[in-house]
Each structure stands twice: as C-alpha cells, then as structure tokens.
Design a protein around this motif. Structure first.
Motif, PDB file in Angstrom:
ATOM      1  N   GLN A 142       0.829  -1.206   0.000  1.00  0.00           N
ATOM      2  CA  GLN A 142       0.000   0.000   0.000  1.00  0.00           C
ATOM      3  C   GLN A 142       0.864   1.257   0.000  1.00  0.00           C
ATOM      4  OE1 GLN A 142      -3.028  -0.326   3.142  1.00  0.00           O
ATOM      5  NE2 GLN A 142      -3.137  -2.532   2.745  1.00  0.00           N
ATOM      6  N   GLU A 143       1.943   1.236   0.760  1.00  0.00           N
ATOM      7  CA  GLU A 143       2.846   2.391   0.769  1.00  0.00           C
ATOM      8  C   GLU A 143       3.501   2.580  -0.598  1.00  0.00           C
ATOM      9  OE1 GLU A 143       3.155   4.716   3.127  1.00  0.00           O
ATOM     10  OE2 GLU A 143       1.472   3.594   3.987  1.00  0.00           O
ATOM     11  N   LEU A 144       3.875   1.473  -1.230  1.00  0.00           N
ATOM     12  CA  LEU A 144       4.450   1.579  -2.568  1.00  0.00           C
ATOM     13  C   LEU A 144       3.441   2.155  -3.561  1.00  0.00           C
ATOM     14  CD1 LEU A 144       6.458  -1.763  -2.895  1.00  0.00           C
ATOM     15  CD2 LEU A 144       7.403   0.557  -2.869  1.00  0.00           C
ATOM     16  N   LEU A 145       2.179   1.734  -3.462  1.00  0.00           N
ATOM     17  CA  LEU A 145       1.165   2.262  -4.370  1.00  0.00           C
ATOM     18  C   LEU A 145       0.980   3.757  -4.185  1.00  0.00           C
ATOM     19  CD1 LEU A 145      -1.507  -0.590  -4.222  1.00  0.00           C
ATOM     20  CD2 LEU A 145      -0.072   0.020  -6.179  1.00  0.00           C
ATOM     21  N   ARG A 146       0.980   4.207  -2.948  1.00  0.00           N
ATOM     22  CA  ARG A 146       0.862   5.655  -2.713  1.00  0.00           C
ATOM     23  C   ARG A 146       2.038   6.396  -3.351  1.00  0.00           C
ATOM     24  NH1 ARG A 146      -0.878   3.665   2.457  1.00  0.00           N
ATOM     25  NH2 ARG A 146      -3.093   4.164   2.796  1.00  0.00           N
ATOM     26  N   ALA A 147       3.223   5.832  -3.215  1.00  0.00           N
ATOM     27  CA  ALA A 147       4.402   6.464  -3.811  1.00  0.00           C
ATOM     28  C   ALA A 147       4.333   6.458  -5.334  1.00  0.00           C
ATOM     29  CB  ALA A 147       5.670   5.742  -3.344  1.00  0.00           C
ATOM     30  N   ARG A 148       3.553   5.527  -5.874  1.00  0.00           N
ATOM     31  CA  ARG A 148       3.418   5.416  -7.326  1.00  0.00           C
ATOM     32  C   ARG A 148       2.174   6.129  -7.848  1.00  0.00           C
ATOM     33  NH1 ARG A 148       5.331  -1.018  -7.703  1.00  0.00           N
ATOM     34  NH2 ARG A 148       7.418  -0.613  -6.874  1.00  0.00           N
ATOM     35  N   ARG A 149       1.627   7.033  -7.038  1.00  0.00           N
ATOM     36  CA  ARG A 149       0.555   7.962  -7.424  1.00  0.00           C
ATOM     37  C   ARG A 149      -0.831   7.331  -7.469  1.00  0.00           C
ATOM     38  NH1 ARG A 149       1.513  10.735 -12.668  1.00  0.00           N
ATOM     39  NH2 ARG A 149       2.225   8.685 -13.375  1.00  0.00           N
ATOM     40  N   PHE A 150      -1.035   6.245  -6.744  1.00  0.00           N
ATOM     41  CA  PHE A 150      -2.371   5.696  -6.575  1.00  0.00           C
ATOM     42  C   PHE A 150      -2.987   6.287  -5.309  1.00  0.00           C
ATOM     43  CE2 PHE A 150      -0.284   2.543  -9.179  1.00  0.00           C
ATOM     44  CZ  PHE A 150      -1.286   2.040 -10.009  1.00  0.00           C
ATOM     45  N   ALA A 151      -4.265   6.643  -5.388  1.00  0.00           N
ATOM     46  CA  ALA A 151      -5.021   7.003  -4.191  1.00  0.00           C
ATOM     47  C   ALA A 151      -5.554   5.713  -3.569  1.00  0.00           C
ATOM     48  CB  ALA A 151      -6.165   7.937  -4.541  1.00  0.00           C
ATOM     49  N   LEU A 152      -5.600   5.636  -2.236  1.00  0.00           N
ATOM     50  CA  LEU A 152      -6.055   4.423  -1.556  1.00  0.00           C
ATOM     51  C   LEU A 152      -7.160   4.753  -0.563  1.00  0.00           C
ATOM     52  CD1 LEU A 152      -3.175   3.464  -2.625  1.00  0.00           C
ATOM     53  CD2 LEU A 152      -3.148   1.954  -0.647  1.00  0.00           C
ATOM     54  N   ARG A 153      -8.158   3.885  -0.521  1.00  0.00           N
ATOM     55  CA  ARG A 153      -9.219   3.962   0.473  1.00  0.00           C
ATOM     56  C   ARG A 153      -9.542   2.555   0.952  1.00  0.00           C
ATOM     57  NH1 ARG A 153     -13.473   8.154  -2.565  1.00  0.00           N
ATOM     58  NH2 ARG A 153     -12.131  10.014  -2.423  1.00  0.00           N
ATOM     59  N   THR A 154      -9.886   2.424   2.216  1.00  0.00           N
ATOM     60  CA  THR A 154     -10.285   1.146   2.788  1.00  0.00           C
ATOM     61  C   THR A 154     -11.754   1.201   3.172  1.00  0.00           C
ATOM     62  OG1 THR A 154      -8.068   0.652   3.627  1.00  0.00           O
ATOM     63  CG2 THR A 154      -9.903  -0.476   4.692  1.00  0.00           C
ATOM     64  N   VAL A 155     -12.488   0.121   2.908  1.00  0.00           N
ATOM     65  CA  VAL A 155     -13.884   0.008   3.323  1.00  0.00           C
ATOM     66  C   VAL A 155     -13.902  -0.823   4.605  1.00  0.00           C
ATOM     67  CG1 VAL A 155     -16.199  -0.738   2.690  1.00  0.00           C
ATOM     68  CG2 VAL A 155     -14.668   0.199   0.937  1.00  0.00           C
ATOM     69  N   PRO A 156     -14.115  -0.191   5.751  1.00  0.00           N
ATOM     70  CA  PRO A 156     -13.990  -0.885   7.032  1.00  0.00           C
ATOM     71  C   PRO A 156     -14.881  -2.127   7.127  1.00  0.00           C
ATOM     72  CG  PRO A 156     -14.125   1.480   7.390  1.00  0.00           C
ATOM     73  CD  PRO A 156     -14.439   1.241   5.928  1.00  0.00           C
ATOM     74  N   GLY A 157     -14.275  -3.225   7.552  1.00  0.00           N
ATOM     75  CA  GLY A 157     -15.017  -4.454   7.791  1.00  0.00           C
ATOM     76  C   GLY A 157     -15.350  -5.270   6.562  1.00  0.00           C
ATOM     77  N   ALA A 158     -15.029  -4.770   5.378  1.00  0.00           N
ATOM     78  CA  ALA A 158     -15.409  -5.468   4.143  1.00  0.00           C
ATOM     79  C   ALA A 158     -14.393  -6.542   3.789  1.00  0.00           C
ATOM     80  CB  ALA A 158     -15.534  -4.484   2.981  1.00  0.00           C
ATOM     81  N   GLY A 159     -14.884  -7.629   3.215  1.00  0.00           N
ATOM     82  CA  GLY A 159     -14.022  -8.678   2.698  1.00  0.00           C
ATOM     83  C   GLY A 159     -13.603  -8.386   1.273  1.00  0.00           C
ATOM     84  N   HIS A 160     -13.024  -9.395   0.629  1.00  0.00           N
ATOM     85  CA  HIS A 160     -12.447  -9.216  -0.702  1.00  0.00           C
ATOM     86  C   HIS A 160     -13.458  -8.708  -1.720  1.00  0.00           C
ATOM     87  CE1 HIS A 160     -10.049  -9.857  -4.229  1.00  0.00           C
ATOM     88  NE2 HIS A 160     -10.758 -10.889  -4.648  1.00  0.00           N
ATOM     89  N   SER A 161     -14.671  -9.215  -1.682  1.00  0.00           N
ATOM     90  CA  SER A 161     -15.710  -8.783  -2.627  1.00  0.00           C
ATOM     91  C   SER A 161     -16.468  -7.609  -1.999  1.00  0.00           C
ATOM     92  CB  SER A 161     -16.660  -9.943  -2.944  1.00  0.00           C
ATOM     93  OG  SER A 161     -17.512  -9.613  -4.017  1.00  0.00           O
ATOM     94  N   ILE A 162     -15.838  -6.456  -1.994  1.00  0.00           N
ATOM     95  CA  ILE A 162     -16.345  -5.305  -1.252  1.00  0.00           C
ATOM     96  C   ILE A 162     -17.751  -4.926  -1.689  1.00  0.00           C
ATOM     97  CG2 ILE A 162     -15.936  -2.888  -0.668  1.00  0.00           C
ATOM     98  CD1 ILE A 162     -12.946  -3.376  -1.259  1.00  0.00           C
ATOM     99  N   HIS A 163     -17.998  -4.942  -2.995  1.00  0.00           N
ATOM    100  CA  HIS A 163     -19.284  -4.474  -3.511  1.00  0.00           C
ATOM    101  C   HIS A 163     -20.437  -5.388  -3.123  1.00  0.00           C
ATOM    102  CE1 HIS A 163     -17.571  -7.160  -6.522  1.00  0.00           C
ATOM    103  NE2 HIS A 163     -18.777  -7.374  -7.012  1.00  0.00           N
ATOM    104  N   ARG A 164     -20.135  -6.644  -2.749  1.00  0.00           N
ATOM    105  CA  ARG A 164     -21.185  -7.554  -2.300  1.00  0.00           C
ATOM    106  C   ARG A 164     -21.228  -7.661  -0.778  1.00  0.00           C
ATOM    107  NH1 ARG A 164     -20.380 -12.609  -6.469  1.00  0.00           N
ATOM    108  NH2 ARG A 164     -18.193 -12.248  -5.974  1.00  0.00           N
ATOM    109  N   ASP A 165     -20.102  -7.434  -0.122  1.00  0.00           N
ATOM    110  CA  ASP A 165     -20.076  -7.450   1.338  1.00  0.00           C
ATOM    111  C   ASP A 165     -20.752  -6.213   1.932  1.00  0.00           C
ATOM    112  OD1 ASP A 165     -18.841  -9.850   1.732  1.00  0.00           O
ATOM    113  OD2 ASP A 165     -17.064  -9.039   2.717  1.00  0.00           O
ATOM    114  N   ASP A 166     -20.466  -5.056   1.330  1.00  0.00           N
ATOM    115  CA  ASP A 166     -20.961  -3.780   1.874  1.00  0.00           C
ATOM    116  C   ASP A 166     -21.236  -2.839   0.707  1.00  0.00           C
ATOM    117  OD1 ASP A 166     -21.520  -1.429   3.190  1.00  0.00           O
ATOM    118  OD2 ASP A 166     -19.615  -1.322   4.285  1.00  0.00           O
ATOM    119  N   PHE A 167     -22.388  -3.026   0.079  1.00  0.00           N
ATOM    120  CA  PHE A 167     -22.715  -2.215  -1.094  1.00  0.00           C
ATOM    121  C   PHE A 167     -22.750  -0.719  -0.769  1.00  0.00           C
ATOM    122  CE2 PHE A 167     -26.122  -0.166  -3.622  1.00  0.00           C
ATOM    123  CZ  PHE A 167     -25.465  -0.132  -4.842  1.00  0.00           C
TER     124      PHE A 167
END
Length: 232
Positions: free
Chosen positions: A196-221
């Motif tokens: 994640q730190e490398l991605l930020r350094a490579r100009r990606f924005a990062l956000r985390t969806v608290p409590g969500a599993g891998h399939s975020i859109h189905r775990d917490d729409f």
C-alpha cells in the motif's frame, strides 16, 4: 476473441465494470443500476473463460489463458471514451494491464486488486468451482440471497483454467498511468501494508472500506458506493 457484455442505462457518460475470478457481469447486480442512476451507460464485460464469453483455446496441455490476451480482449470490447472503469480482483489486474497498453479510460478504480507479489496456492480457487449454495453462503455471510444465487450461476459457467493468468503473480503496477483509486478490503490479503505504501508512492489514491471482505461491492454495497465518491 469477442467478449460478451451487458449494459445498464443509457447516459451520456460511460462506465466499464470488470468482474473478478469466477464471476461475470452478474456480480455487478447492484452496482450497474446504481451507476446508471448517476447518468452513466454502464457496460459489464464477461472476461474470457467466464459467463457468456469464449473459453480459451489451444492444444491439450497448453496454457489457454494469458493476462496479456485478456487485456487485449478487454480493450477490444471496451466502448470508446470510457469515463470511469472499475475492476475487481482479477478484473482489476486485467484492467490495469489494458490501460497500461493504451486503452482509453479517464479514471480507474481497482477494487481489492489481485496484485500479489508472492506465489500463492491456486488449488483452492480451482476447487471452489464445485462449491454448493450453502458453502457459498457460509463463506460470505454478509451477501444478500441474490448475490449467492448469482455466484452459483457464475461458477457453473466459469472455466477454472483461468487461474493460470495469475501464474506467476502479477505484482504491483509500476505507476498509475491514469488517475487511479485502489479500494481495499479490511484487511486486504492481496495488497500488504508495504504494498500500500508503494502504491501511494506510485501515485495511486487508496481507500479502505472498514469491515469489508475481498468482494467489497457484495459485502458492503453502501460502503462500496460511498468509497467511490469523487471518482465515479
């Protein structure tokens, strides 16, 4: 290879949705209509070996699926002038590869991308082809019943040989070619804290969806759609 697509809405802006391993356009059951309500024409693509799209070819024993081939097929199926693209897991890997090779997308969202750097045992993924409805429900207790039904239907059409596109692991992208957001599960098993730190350094924005599993859109729409704020 001509891929199968599914469309929601008829807006002036275009959104592209790219599913993960084992799934197809049905994984976006709620996301597609929600983006259509925001004024998009939404196109969901079935990747090779998934849904209604063709299976890989080649002689017996030959490798039938390759990441670059999937990226080329996605680019060929991509509508002209995509305003926003969302890829989940394998779909994120294929989407990033296609954009890196010139597919025109204004903004990209990578949902818990399968950017592992270390070798990973893919045998359990192959075995999941035969998961029962009860096993799917037990593994994904936060999913609505329709999502479980979709998973059963997707698995019936999925070619498990597609797992070979992740051999060797793709690793992290070198840079964000276009404005790019990475959504992460909590915690993400596919993008480590160091990654994640490398991605930020490579100009990606990062956000985390608290409590969500891998399939975020189905775990917490609702959480998934909220996390897209400002990007889609």
């Amino acid at each position: 290879m001509q891929l199968t697509t599914h469309t929601w809405g008829a807006g002036d802006r275009v959104a592209l949705l790219v599913h993960g391993m084992m799934a197809d356009h049905r994984t976006w059951r709620r996301v597609g209509p929600a983006l259509a309500d925001r004024g998009y024409r939404v196109v969901g693509v079935d990747l090779p070996g998934h849904g209604g799209s063709p299976r890989g070819g080649g002689a017996d024993g030959a490798r039938r699926y390759r990441l670059d081939d999937m990226a080329l097929a996605l680019a060929a199926a991509c509508p002209h002038g995509v305003d926003a693209a969302v890829g989940h897991s394998l779909g994120a890997v294929v989407l990033e590869r296609a954009i890196g090779r010139g597919m025109a997308v204004e903004r990209a969202v990578y949902s818990d991308p399968a950017w592992r750097s270390e070798p990973h045992d893919l045998a359990p993924a192959r075995a999941y082809k035969h998961a029962t409805r009860d096993e799917i429900r037990a593994a994904n207790p936060r999913w609505e019943a329709a999502a479980v039904d979709d998973e059963v239907a997707c698995l019936a059409l999925w070619d498990p040989d597609t797992v070979t596109v992740l051999e060797p692991p793709p690793g992290l992208p070198a840079s964000a070619v276009r404005p790019s957001l990475v959504l992460l599960a909590d915690p993400s098993e596919r993008v480590t804290p160091g990654g994640q730190e490398l991605l930020r350094a490579r100009r990606f924005a990062l956000r985390t969806v608290p409590g969500a599993g891998h399939s975020i859109h189905r775990d917490d729409f609702p959480g998934f759609m909220s996390a897209l704020s400002g990007w889609v």
